[in-house]
Design a protein around this motif. Structure first.
Motif, short mmCIF file in Angstrom:
data_model
loop_
_atom_site.label_atom_id
_atom_site.label_comp_id
_atom_site.label_asym_id
_atom_site.label_seq_id
_atom_site.Cartn_x
_atom_site.Cartn_y
_atom_site.Cartn_z
N LEU A 210 0.83 -1.21 0.00
CA LEU A 210 0.00 0.00 0.00
C LEU A 210 0.86 1.26 0.00
O LEU A 210 0.58 2.23 -0.71
CB LEU A 210 -0.92 0.00 1.22
N GLY A 211 1.93 1.25 0.80
CA GLY A 211 2.82 2.41 0.86
C GLY A 211 3.47 2.68 -0.49
O GLY A 211 3.59 3.84 -0.91
N SER A 212 3.85 1.61 -1.17
CA SER A 212 4.47 1.77 -2.49
C SER A 212 3.46 2.28 -3.51
O SER A 212 3.78 3.12 -4.36
CB SER A 212 5.05 0.43 -2.96
N LEU B 287 0.99 4.23 -3.02
CA LEU B 287 0.70 5.65 -2.80
C LEU B 287 1.64 6.56 -3.60
O LEU B 287 1.28 7.70 -3.92
CB LEU B 287 0.76 5.99 -1.32
N GLY C 113 0.45 8.24 -6.78
CA GLY C 113 -0.31 9.48 -6.72
C GLY C 113 0.47 10.67 -7.25
O GLY C 113 -0.11 11.68 -7.67
N ALA D 173 8.05 2.58 -6.94
CA ALA D 173 6.74 2.00 -6.64
C ALA D 173 6.71 0.52 -7.01
O ALA D 173 6.24 -0.32 -6.24
CB ALA D 173 5.65 2.77 -7.38
N THR E 144 -0.64 17.75 -2.45
CA THR E 144 -1.17 16.40 -2.26
C THR E 144 -0.16 15.30 -2.56
O THR E 144 -0.04 14.33 -1.81
CB THR E 144 -2.43 16.21 -3.15
N LEU F 99 1.03 12.31 -0.02
CA LEU F 99 0.85 10.89 -0.34
C LEU F 99 2.19 10.15 -0.22
O LEU F 99 2.24 9.02 0.27
CB LEU F 99 0.28 10.73 -1.75
N VAL G 122 3.00 9.74 3.52
CA VAL G 122 2.19 8.68 4.13
C VAL G 122 2.68 7.31 3.65
O VAL G 122 2.80 6.37 4.44
CB VAL G 122 0.70 8.87 3.79
N GLY G 123 2.97 7.20 2.34
CA GLY G 123 3.45 5.94 1.79
C GLY G 123 4.75 5.49 2.44
O GLY G 123 4.91 4.32 2.81
#
Length: 204
Positions: A10-12, A14, A17, A89, A177, A181, A184-185
């Motif tokens: 999930l972190g990757s 993000l 974005g 990613a 943004t 992202l 957070v990732g």
């Protein structure tokens, strides 16, 4: 163990974005511009907040000898950054999948985080260098030439982060943004490493 792998994936994800949302934003406000002019900085180029913002910023900068806002073709960073982000990613997702099946050590999670952190810091360093060049490499034939009390040309460099007064303009430079992202990732991937590390200690 699987939870940490899912967090890594999930972190990757993000990071993707950054292909859709701006990483940074710079706004210029002045009494003659009640609606501030702004530019959103993406990993693949710079766009105006409003339709004519880039044109208006270039128009103002022309009088004091500053360069035009570069197009994607004029900066190698806009060619390289999408490849780097896409590659990180993809690498992160591969690490997460391998972790899901317990094929790799938690140090891979931490290694990805450290590599992404280093790349991010290098990106900020490069961005600051561009701002410095943008604000100091002035055309000697500029219509308006302003100097400080010591006779040196005025530095028009926008701030890397925060708010700064430049002549009668107020410049605001803040993350957007895409940067949030990414933060957070990266936090999720660091958490994934911590959870996986603790799980291995428990098993031992």
């Amino acid at each position: 163990m699987k939870r940490s792998a899912i967090l890594m994936i999930l972190g990757s994800l993000l990071l993707l974005g950054l292909f859709y949302f701006p990483l940074w934003n710079i706004q210029l406000g002045a009494p003659q511009y009640p609606d501030p002019m702004g530019m959103n900085i993406f990993i693949s180029g710079i766009e105006g907040e409003e339709e004519f913002d880039i044109q208006n910023i270039d128009g103002v900068n022309h009088y004091i000898g500053m360069k035009k806002i570069p197009t994607p073709a004029e900066m190698w960073e806009f060619q390289v950054f999408p490849i780097v982000i896409g590659g990180m990613a993809a690498l992160g997702m591969v690490i997460g999948v391998l972790g899901f099946f317990r094929k790799i050590h938690p140090s891979w999670f931490l290694g990805w985080f450290i590599l992404m952190l280093v790349l991010g810091l290098l990106g900020m360093y490069d961005f600051n260098n561009w701002l410095l060049d943008y604000g100091t490499d002035l055309d000697p034939k500029a219509i308006i030439k302003l100097t400080d009390p010591e006779g040196n040309p005025i530095n028009y460099k926008p701030p890397l982060f925060g708010t700064q007064k430049i002549l009668n303009f107020t410049a605001h430079s803040y993350p957007r943004t895409g940067a949030y992202l990414m933060f957070v990732g990266m936090t999720l991937t660091l958490g994934a490493w911590w959870i996986r590390k603790k799980a291995l200690k428990t098993i031992k």
